[in-house]
Design a protein around this motif. Structure first.
Motif, short mmCIF file in Angstrom:
data_model
loop_
_atom_site.label_atom_id
_atom_site.label_comp_id
_atom_site.label_asym_id
_atom_site.label_seq_id
_atom_site.Cartn_x
_atom_site.Cartn_y
_atom_site.Cartn_z
N GLU A 57 0.86 -1.18 0.00
CA GLU A 57 0.00 0.00 0.00
C GLU A 57 0.89 1.23 0.00
O GLU A 57 1.74 1.40 0.88
CB GLU A 57 -0.91 0.02 1.23
N LEU A 58 0.72 2.06 -0.99
CA LEU A 58 1.46 3.32 -1.06
C LEU A 58 0.47 4.43 -0.71
O LEU A 58 -0.58 4.57 -1.34
CB LEU A 58 2.03 3.55 -2.45
N LYS A 59 0.85 5.22 0.27
CA LYS A 59 -0.08 6.20 0.81
C LYS A 59 -0.01 7.54 0.07
O LYS A 59 1.05 7.99 -0.35
CB LYS A 59 0.20 6.41 2.30
N PHE A 99 -3.03 -3.16 -9.58
CA PHE A 99 -3.14 -2.04 -8.65
C PHE A 99 -4.53 -1.43 -8.69
O PHE A 99 -5.14 -1.31 -9.74
CB PHE A 99 -2.13 -0.94 -8.99
N THR A 100 -5.00 -1.02 -7.52
CA THR A 100 -6.23 -0.26 -7.42
C THR A 100 -5.99 0.91 -6.47
O THR A 100 -5.06 0.88 -5.66
CB THR A 100 -7.39 -1.11 -6.87
N ALA A 101 -6.83 1.90 -6.59
CA ALA A 101 -6.74 3.05 -5.68
C ALA A 101 -8.14 3.56 -5.45
O ALA A 101 -8.88 3.80 -6.42
CB ALA A 101 -5.85 4.14 -6.26
N ASP A 102 -8.49 3.72 -4.22
CA ASP A 102 -9.82 4.21 -3.87
C ASP A 102 -9.73 5.60 -3.27
O ASP A 102 -8.90 5.86 -2.37
CB ASP A 102 -10.50 3.27 -2.86
N LEU A 103 -10.58 6.45 -3.75
CA LEU A 103 -10.65 7.80 -3.22
C LEU A 103 -11.49 7.78 -1.96
O LEU A 103 -12.63 7.34 -1.97
CB LEU A 103 -11.26 8.74 -4.26
N ASN A 104 -10.92 8.27 -0.87
CA ASN A 104 -11.64 8.38 0.40
C ASN A 104 -11.72 9.86 0.73
O ASN A 104 -10.76 10.45 1.24
CB ASN A 104 -10.89 7.61 1.49
N LYS A 105 -12.86 10.45 0.43
CA LYS A 105 -12.99 11.89 0.64
C LYS A 105 -12.97 12.25 2.11
O LYS A 105 -12.49 13.31 2.50
CB LYS A 105 -14.28 12.40 -0.03
N GLU A 119 -11.22 10.90 4.50
CA GLU A 119 -9.84 10.92 4.98
C GLU A 119 -8.93 11.67 4.01
O GLU A 119 -7.72 11.72 4.24
CB GLU A 119 -9.33 9.49 5.15
N THR A 120 -9.48 12.20 2.96
CA THR A 120 -8.71 12.87 1.89
C THR A 120 -7.50 12.03 1.52
O THR A 120 -6.35 12.49 1.53
CB THR A 120 -8.29 14.31 2.28
N SER A 121 -7.77 10.79 1.17
CA SER A 121 -6.69 9.89 0.81
C SER A 121 -6.97 9.20 -0.51
O SER A 121 -8.14 9.09 -0.95
CB SER A 121 -6.47 8.83 1.90
N PHE A 122 -5.93 8.75 -1.13
CA PHE A 122 -6.03 8.04 -2.42
C PHE A 122 -4.87 7.03 -2.44
O PHE A 122 -3.96 7.13 -3.24
CB PHE A 122 -5.93 9.05 -3.57
N HIS A 123 -4.96 6.07 -1.56
CA HIS A 123 -3.87 5.11 -1.42
C HIS A 123 -3.88 4.09 -2.54
O HIS A 123 -4.93 3.62 -2.98
CB HIS A 123 -3.96 4.38 -0.08
N LEU A 124 -2.69 3.70 -2.97
CA LEU A 124 -2.52 2.72 -4.05
C LEU A 124 -2.25 1.35 -3.42
O LEU A 124 -1.38 1.23 -2.56
CB LEU A 124 -1.35 3.13 -4.95
#
Lengths: 114, 106
Positions: free
Chosen positions: B20-22, B59-65, B67-72
């Protein structure tokens, strides 16, 4: 087809010299971007062209930096009176349309100011 | 103002382990987020963007509004995943994070 090309790939300049960096985008690409990437950092936006119009130059760090794209194709980034802090990789990217999200990057020009 | 933060400069995982890349961002509107990758001696290239919600190379990445995150993320890392990864936000121009260098240990 050919991708984005940049020349020269490496440039060493003495402090105070002027340099010109060239970018050949993918043929037909409307948008062209210049980025500066310092060692250990991500690319930082410098300027953006749509065809020959420079629509955003907010990232240019000083008035020593100048970019042009006179015919809407090849672009040149010029740095006057280079300083040591200008040492970086300069990346060019192009994309097909104004709203295209995918940028195609060139290999970059590594500028070292001594 | 820093708009994209990648807290890890270096990340090492063993082959087959999850990775997981943050990426965290600061932007009050609806962000347009991307992951770019640069393999050794290759150019920076687009890996994926959040709108498409696709899986690229596993790879997938989910936008978490919230937590303002988009981890890969990738469930099983492969050696060929070793590369430099950049998170980017587009708001007119693109804003890139400082990158995370991923090494997958055989």
């Amino acid at each position: 087809g050919a991708g984005v090309s940049q020349s020269p790939r490496y440039k060493v300049a003495k402090r105070g010299q002027d340099v010109a960096l060239r970018c050949d985008p993918i043929s037909g690409h409307v948008s062209l971007f210049w980025y500066q990437q310092a060692l250990g950092q991500g690319p930082e936006f410098l300027t953006y062209f749509q065809n020959e119009a420079q629509l955003d130059k907010s990232g240019l760090p000083s008035d020593r930096f100048f970019a042009e794209r006179p015919e809407g194709s090849v672009s040149t980034l010029k740095i006057q009176r280079t300083q040591q802090e200008d040492s970086a990789v300069y990346l060019c990217a192009s994309s097909y349309g104004r709203l295209s999200y995918e940028q195609y990057f060139g290999p970059g020009t590594r500028l070292t100011v001594t | 103002a820093q708009r994209v933060t990648q807290p890890e400069k270096l990340l090492s995982v063993f082959k087959g382990a999850p990775v997981e890349l943050k990426c965290n961002y600061s932007y009050s509107g609806s962000p347009e987020l991307f992951w770019y990758v640069q393999y050794s001696r290759q150019r920076l290239q687009l890996l994926l963007r959040h709108i498409s919600r696709e899986s690229i190379k596993g790879f997938t990445a989910d936008l978490n509004k919230g937590e303002t995150s988009f981890h890969l993320k990738k469930p099983f890392a492969q050696e060929e995943d070793s590369a430099m990864y950049y998170c980017a936000l587009r708001r007119g121009q693109f804003y890139f994070g400082t990158g995370t260098s991923l090494t997958v240990i055989p």
